[in-house]
Write a protein that holds these residues in place. Structure first.
Motif, mmCIF file in Angstrom:
data_model
loop_
_atom_site.group_PDB
_atom_site.id
_atom_site.type_symbol
_atom_site.label_atom_id
_atom_site.label_comp_id
_atom_site.label_asym_id
_atom_site.label_seq_id
_atom_site.Cartn_x
_atom_site.Cartn_y
_atom_site.Cartn_z
ATOM 1 N N LEU A 146 -8.272 -0.702 2.257
ATOM 2 C CA LEU A 146 -8.299 0.626 2.303
ATOM 3 C C LEU A 146 -8.316 1.352 3.097
ATOM 4 O O LEU A 146 -7.446 2.899 3.695
ATOM 5 N N GLU A 147 -10.013 1.285 3.983
ATOM 6 C CA GLU A 147 -9.985 3.125 4.829
ATOM 7 C C GLU A 147 -9.133 2.007 6.465
ATOM 8 O O GLU A 147 -8.164 3.337 6.832
ATOM 9 N N GLU A 148 -8.434 1.157 6.640
ATOM 10 C CA GLU A 148 -7.618 1.113 7.526
ATOM 11 C C GLU A 148 -6.611 1.292 7.032
ATOM 12 O O GLU A 148 -5.483 1.665 8.420
ATOM 13 N N ASN A 203 0.255 -2.126 -3.852
ATOM 14 C CA ASN A 203 0.392 -1.933 -5.616
ATOM 15 C C ASN A 203 0.477 -3.022 -6.053
ATOM 16 O O ASN A 203 0.653 -3.855 -7.062
ATOM 17 N N ILE A 204 0.911 -3.970 -5.536
ATOM 18 C CA ILE A 204 1.621 -6.365 -5.329
ATOM 19 C C ILE A 204 -0.306 -6.823 -5.643
ATOM 20 O O ILE A 204 -0.394 -7.399 -6.854
ATOM 21 N N PHE A 248 -6.821 6.224 -5.819
ATOM 22 C CA PHE A 248 -5.464 6.305 -4.423
ATOM 23 C C PHE A 248 -4.399 5.713 -4.256
ATOM 24 O O PHE A 248 -3.709 6.428 -4.208
ATOM 25 N N ILE A 249 -4.441 4.596 -5.064
ATOM 26 C CA ILE A 249 -2.733 3.795 -4.548
ATOM 27 C C ILE A 249 -1.577 4.695 -5.479
ATOM 28 O O ILE A 249 -0.665 4.603 -4.799
ATOM 29 N N LEU A 250 -2.065 5.310 -6.409
ATOM 30 C CA LEU A 250 -1.588 5.842 -7.296
ATOM 31 C C LEU A 250 -0.638 7.170 -6.419
ATOM 32 O O LEU A 250 0.547 7.001 -6.970
ATOM 33 N N SER A 288 -2.002 2.273 -18.326
ATOM 34 C CA SER A 288 -1.456 3.834 -17.804
ATOM 35 C C SER A 288 -0.574 3.486 -16.523
ATOM 36 O O SER A 288 -0.377 3.968 -15.896
ATOM 37 N N LEU A 289 -0.722 2.484 -16.078
ATOM 38 C CA LEU A 289 0.251 2.229 -15.172
ATOM 39 C C LEU A 289 1.641 2.385 -14.787
ATOM 40 O O LEU A 289 2.458 1.987 -16.116
ATOM 41 N N PRO A 290 2.934 2.806 -13.968
ATOM 42 C CA PRO A 290 4.408 2.926 -14.425
ATOM 43 C C PRO A 290 4.549 2.069 -13.746
ATOM 44 O O PRO A 290 5.940 1.264 -14.908
ATOM 45 N N GLN A 291 4.386 1.045 -13.582
ATOM 46 C CA GLN A 291 5.485 -0.293 -12.325
ATOM 47 C C GLN A 291 4.877 -0.900 -13.960
ATOM 48 O O GLN A 291 5.078 -2.236 -13.006
ATOM 49 N N THR A 292 4.099 -1.383 -14.345
ATOM 50 C CA THR A 292 3.428 -2.764 -15.453
ATOM 51 C C THR A 292 4.686 -2.896 -15.774
ATOM 52 O O THR A 292 5.622 -2.346 -17.051
ATOM 53 N N LYS A 293 5.638 -4.951 -15.813
ATOM 54 C CA LYS A 293 6.609 -4.725 -16.691
ATOM 55 C C LYS A 293 6.472 -6.021 -17.485
ATOM 56 O O LYS A 293 6.667 -5.173 -18.704
#
Length: 706
Positions: free
Chosen positions: A643-645, A666-667, A582-584, A690-695
């Motif tokens: 998430l609902e809100e 995301n944080i 959902f977040i992605l 699989s996450l794009p933003q992981t450092k």
RNA sequence: GCACCCUUAGCUCAGUUGGUUAGAGCGUACGAUUCACAUUCGUAAGGUCGCAAGUUCAACUCUUGCAGGGUGCACCA
């Protein structure tokens, strides 16, 4: 968006790939860890018996230790989890003997060398399966440092300890009463016997002018005295005298002695003394300098001293003696009698006490040091109340018989004189002649009690005294193990560690309970209620099993493991998967920096408070609470509420609110994966990859959120 | 006999140093659901926290006693 997330989470598809990735990275080895900012953190794995399959108990200990290790690794510690396997002397030999029996063979038709070789093959084959089982459970241990209890360097360390103890007079060979198992043909330590309530008869026999009460009339041929209480007026006149007692095979001369151990009110107040076949009688015999007469042999049969009863087994002999005593009019009375007897903890046969020369360890001083270490808080035991149990046992300890008459074990490095039975320690295997009488020396055929060697595991595995690992990682931090081996193993490790290294072997002992089935029954093959971790992992995923094993289960308590609970955590894994999705899905292309709106600052503050709370739980070994809190937050706060809100914001027109919320989510997601990683390593690493933003490249070595 | 532990919702269990209406999972009942997830969501029913006394402004939590269950250790032959 990664297409991976369009399907439900499939654990079996990902787990082996992820483990491979970790193992290839080399990060299980502390020497390769990047970004080490803290000192060492070490757990020596309790080596599983290399004689069978992985079971739920293994899954529990792997889960708990892996949680501790992963947590500390993420906190920047130089983290070592050293794996191993145990030859498990007597345990394994018993398992193998059963196997032989099934094949219609017997250990007694094999030479010791043949038996040893066969068991070694058996163990080597099982060892592989055990190691793979632990990999499947996600154990992030350093396989490059793996040890086996029969590795040559381990044996050398054990020998050096034996030598030092011998030099210090802490180890001695003695003719002492031992627990003898007539089935397994070996002596056992006190810990390896259980007491069992039996219904027997108490026989009142005429013994010369006295009457004694006994459950074991068949041992009368080994009697050397009759003991009475010194204050017992009835027998005062006999004390110090010899009496003649009539037996079915002739007269027996017995000394009448006075000893405090005799109860005036029990039976007739007169006790027959058989030093060779009763632990108490043996003690009394020592106090009064009585001889001992062996009448029962290693197979539990009466010997030639018993005249016409020779060759009869104990039960048969008892019947025959009772019959004959009755005929002679020497049996005055028989009562029903309920009492406890010692039995072999493996086969349940009644232990036959026998006097045989064995190696013993003097325990008193070693035990005192161990108690002191706990009382001085050098060692902390979790749960705390076990400290009392620990000290209570050590306060009442008796000398430890470390000789075993079995093939599967570390040979005792000693020689015995053929002529005079004098014993010498001979680590280098060089001595040939008896230093006492000049007779020929032969090798002591016995092996060590397996706990004599495994008790030295923490410093032996680290290469004491000169190894680099010993310098870097000893004393270790945590010993996590089953509560039921507190005495067998933990107490011995503490004593050995203090004795040899002058330091406690570990600072914290974390004890776990038994894994039982859903109905709270013990798991056993015969009941068919055994949970096989491999089967469960295939069905629900290893992470689900781990969560079920740890959540809500406080240290030291037994747990009921039901498939329903495991299933619940499989659902949880999928929930996290979908939260990520959902977040992605909604964050695509939203990488621009934004200012957070106050509502989102508040969400983050709440999440940071939770993080702090969970960190405190982790520091205090409250893993069952930590995982529960993460679970509750993830499902019932993040998913159900936040998430609902967020939906109206995400799908709405206010751009700054939208971006602020997406950033916040995301944080939270990234940190949540970190918090969850020690508990559900496979799922969280799969998502992380699989996450794009992981450092950080790998969640395994990512930084724990502050 | 001595020691230790346990007794909280139908079941299995959490509850960190005493502090608002005692929590979870599963189960049960009713309802919802095109828009992350039917491996979902919402609502509800269900507990005098084994019993009794004490300490305290306040006790599931501390003390004592009792009852039931479990474990360990030691024993009287």
């Amino acid at each position: 968006m990664n297409s991976k997330f369009t399907k439900p989470y499939n654990p079996t598809e990902n787990e082996s790939v992820i483990y491979e990735l970790w193992e290839q990275s080399g990060y299980f080895n502390p020497d390769n860890l990047p970004n080490v900012t803290e000192g060492p953190f070490t757990i020596i794995m309790p080596p599983p018996n290399a004689n069978g399959q992985i079971h739920a108990g293994h899954a529990l200990f792997v889960t708990l230790e892996d949680i501790m290790i992963r947590y500390k690794r993420m906190r920047g510690f130089k983290t070592l989890w050293l794996p191993g396997t145990d030859h498990a002397g007597f345990e394994t030999q018993v398992v193998y003997e059963k196997k032989l029996e099934k094949e219609g063979r017997s250990r007694f038709n094999l030479s010791r060398e043949e038996l040893y070789a066969e068991i070694m093959d058996f163990v080597q084959a099982n060892k592989k399966a055990t190691e793979n089982g632990m990999r499947q459970l996600g154990a992030s241990c350093d396989w490059s440092r793996e040890k086996f209890t029969l590795d040559p360097d381990i044996i050398q360390t054990v020998y050096a300890t034996f030598k030092q103890m011998s030099d210090d007079g802490l180890v001695y060979r003695g003719e002492r009463i031992t627990n003898w198992c007539t089935k397994h043909q070996t002596s056992l330590s006190d810990l390896e016997t259980l007491s069992e309530t039996r219904k027997d008869k108490l026989y009142y026999m005429q013994y010369g002018p006295l009457v004694v009460a006994t459950v074991r009339p068949e041992t009368m041929f080994g009697d050397v005295a009759v003991a009475v209480n010194p204050d017992d007026e009835r027998y005062r006149q006999y004390i110090g005298q010899d009496i003649l007692a009539q037996t079915p095979i002739g007269e027996l001369k017995l000394k009448v002695i006075a000893d405090e151990a005799v109860e005036k009110d029990f039976g007739t107040g007169a006790l027959k003394i058989t030093p060779a076949h009763d632990a108490n009688d043996f003690e009394i015999g020592l106090r009064h300098n009585l001889p001992s007469v062996e009448v029962i042999d290693r197979y539990g049969k009466l010997n030639e001293k018993a005249g016409k009863y020779a060759g009869l087994k104990i039960e048969a002999a008892r019947e025959a003696v009772v019959r004959d005593l009755t005929e002679l009019g020497l049996l005055l009375k028989t009562e029903d009698y309920e009492h406890d007897v010692s039995v072999c903890y493996k086969c349940g046969r009644v232990i036959e006490p026998r006097i045989i020369p064995q190696w013993f360890v003097k325990m008193k001083n070693l035990a005192e040091q161990a108690v002191k270490a706990v009382k001085n808080k050098k060692i902390q035991i979790i749960p705390n109340h076990q400290e009392k149990v620990f000290c209570h046992w050590l306060d009442n300890i008796r000398d430890w018989n470390i000789s075993r008459q079995i093939a599967w074990g570390i040979p005792i490095p000693a020689k015995l004189c053929e002529k005079c039975d004098y014993a010498v320690v001979d680590i280098e295997n060089q001595k040939t002649d008896c230093p006492k009488c000049g007779g020929r020396l032969i090798k002591d055929p016995d092996t060590f009690d397996t706990w004599f060697s495994s008790g030295q595991w923490p410093y032996a595995t680290l290469g004491y005294p000169t190894g680099e690992d010993y310098r870097n990682f000893y004393p270790t931090d945590v010993m996590e193990t089953a509560g039921d081996i507190l005495f067998f193993w933990v107490a011995r490790m503490v004593m050995f560690g203090l004795y040899r290294t002058g330091q406690v072997p570990f600072q914290t002992v974390y004890l776990h309970g038994l894994v039982r089935d859903a109905k709270n029954q013990k798991m056993s093959k015969s009941k068919g209620n055994v949970i096989d971790p491999a089967v469960i992992a295939r069905k629900y995923g290893t992470d689900a099993l781990r969560m079920a094993l740890v959540t809500g289960n406080a240290a030291g308590t037994d747990m009921a493991l039901s498939e329903d609970r495991i299933k619940g955590y499989k659902h949880f894994a999928n929930k996290i998967w979908n939260i990520t999705r959902f977040i992605l899905e909604n964050s695509q292309g939203q990488n621009s920096p934004v200012d957070l709106v106050p509502a989102d600052e508040k969400l983050l503050a709440e999440f940071r408070a939770l993080t702090a709370d969970i960190t405190t739980d982790m520091e205090n070994f409250r893993f069952h609470l930590a995982s529960e809190k993460i679970y509750q937050y993830t499902w019932h706060t993040l998913a159900d509420v936040i998430l609902e809100e967020s939906k109206p914001l995400i799908f709405g027109n206010n751009e700054s609110n939208r971006l602020s919320r997406l950033l916040t989510l995301n944080i939270i997601l990234l940190d949540l994966l970190k918090l969850l990683h020690p508990f559900m390593p496979f799922l969280t690493e799969t998502i992380w990859q699989s996450l794009p933003q992981t450092k950080e490249k790998m969640l395994l070595t990512a930084r724990w959120p502050e």
